[in-house]
Design a protein around this motif. Structure first.
Motif, PDB file in Angstrom:
ATOM      1  N   LEU A  62       0.913  -1.075  -0.012  1.00  0.00           N
ATOM      2  CA  LEU A  62       0.052   0.098   0.033  1.00  0.00           C
ATOM      3  C   LEU A  62       0.810   1.235   0.042  1.00  0.00           C
ATOM      4  O   LEU A  62       0.233   2.437  -0.056  1.00  0.00           O
ATOM      5  N   ILE A 105       2.275   0.549  -5.028  1.00  0.00           N
ATOM      6  CA  ILE A 105       1.564   1.189  -6.151  1.00  0.00           C
ATOM      7  C   ILE A 105       2.072   1.128  -7.465  1.00  0.00           C
ATOM      8  O   ILE A 105       1.682   0.879  -8.503  1.00  0.00           O
ATOM      9  N   LEU A 151      -4.367  -0.428  -8.076  1.00  0.00           N
ATOM     10  CA  LEU A 151      -4.669  -0.042  -6.557  1.00  0.00           C
ATOM     11  C   LEU A 151      -5.685  -1.390  -6.098  1.00  0.00           C
ATOM     12  O   LEU A 151      -5.464  -1.836  -5.129  1.00  0.00           O
ATOM     13  N   SER A 199      -4.112   2.566 -13.171  1.00  0.00           N
ATOM     14  CA  SER A 199      -4.168   2.860 -11.737  1.00  0.00           C
ATOM     15  C   SER A 199      -5.373   1.984 -11.083  1.00  0.00           C
ATOM     16  O   SER A 199      -5.002   1.495  -9.859  1.00  0.00           O
ATOM     17  N   SER A 200      -6.229   2.083 -11.661  1.00  0.00           N
ATOM     18  CA  SER A 200      -7.514   1.301 -10.847  1.00  0.00           C
ATOM     19  C   SER A 200      -7.254  -0.243 -10.708  1.00  0.00           C
ATOM     20  O   SER A 200      -7.320  -0.530  -9.739  1.00  0.00           O
ATOM     21  N   SER A 206      -3.314  -4.162  -5.477  1.00  0.00           N
ATOM     22  CA  SER A 206      -2.674  -3.758  -4.083  1.00  0.00           C
ATOM     23  C   SER A 206      -3.442  -4.152  -2.900  1.00  0.00           C
ATOM     24  O   SER A 206      -2.915  -4.534  -1.856  1.00  0.00           O
TER      25      SER A 206
END
Length: 177
Positions: free
Chosen positions: A25, A30, A116, A112-113, A119
């Protein structure tokens, strides 16, 4: 870095409590997952286009470490864009035969989505899940052990019907389960 420069107490005072989740995190975590998404997408795209993908490309995700993330952060100083820096980093790798297809057809939000989500999922599966399982077992043990210990329950802060401490522990056991 001095603890006085920490952005939050998580970086200093509570580091011992949260250090285990930093692999997933933190900014490093990321970046690592964004890199994984970009490489995975590139491999799928190359296969879809009929190109053979060298095993070295597959190995790229296993070889990612903190020094790779630091290089990406250096690139980001020029690009002022986190995902674009990862794209440039991957395109510059010798293993990539068709650099123009890295990030092809993707938006930064796509990358990114997914990153995330991965992660958080990994942190839950590998770190948080086992800890929650431990808590559930402990609540079950306490509930069984304290099954007959009477206590006064409360409703809206007011004294209510008597219950047992064991039964109340099983309420939390059920909720977590």
């Amino acid at each position: 870095m001095s603890r006085i420069l920490s952005v939050s107490p998580l970086d200093s005072r509570y580091w011992n409590s949260v250090s285990e989740i930093s692999e997933y995190l933190s900014e490093y975590g990321i970046i690592k997952q964004r890199y994984f998404v970009e490489i995975s997408y590139y491999i799928k795209l190359m296969k879809k286009l009929g190109h053979k993908v060298d095993q070295n490309v597959h190995a790229m995700t296993d070889l990612f470490d903190i020094s790779c993330a630091e290089i990406i952060k250096d690139i980001e100083l020029t690009t002022n864009h986190d995902v674009k820096a990862i794209e440039y980093y991957i395109q510059a790798r010798d293993e990539i035969e068709y650099p123009q297809f890295v990030h092809f057809g993707l938006t930064s939000a796509d990358v990114s989505s997914l990153a995330l989500t991965l992660s958080i999922e990994m942190c839950l599966d590998l770190i948080m899940g086992p800890k929650i399982d431990e808590i559930i077992l402990t609540l079950s043990d306490i509930g069984s052990k304290w099954r007959s210990i009477a206590m006064l329950s409360h409703t809206h802060g007011q004294p209510a019907t008597p219950t047992t401490l064991g039964k109340e522990m099983f309420v939390f056991y059920e909720r977590l389960s």
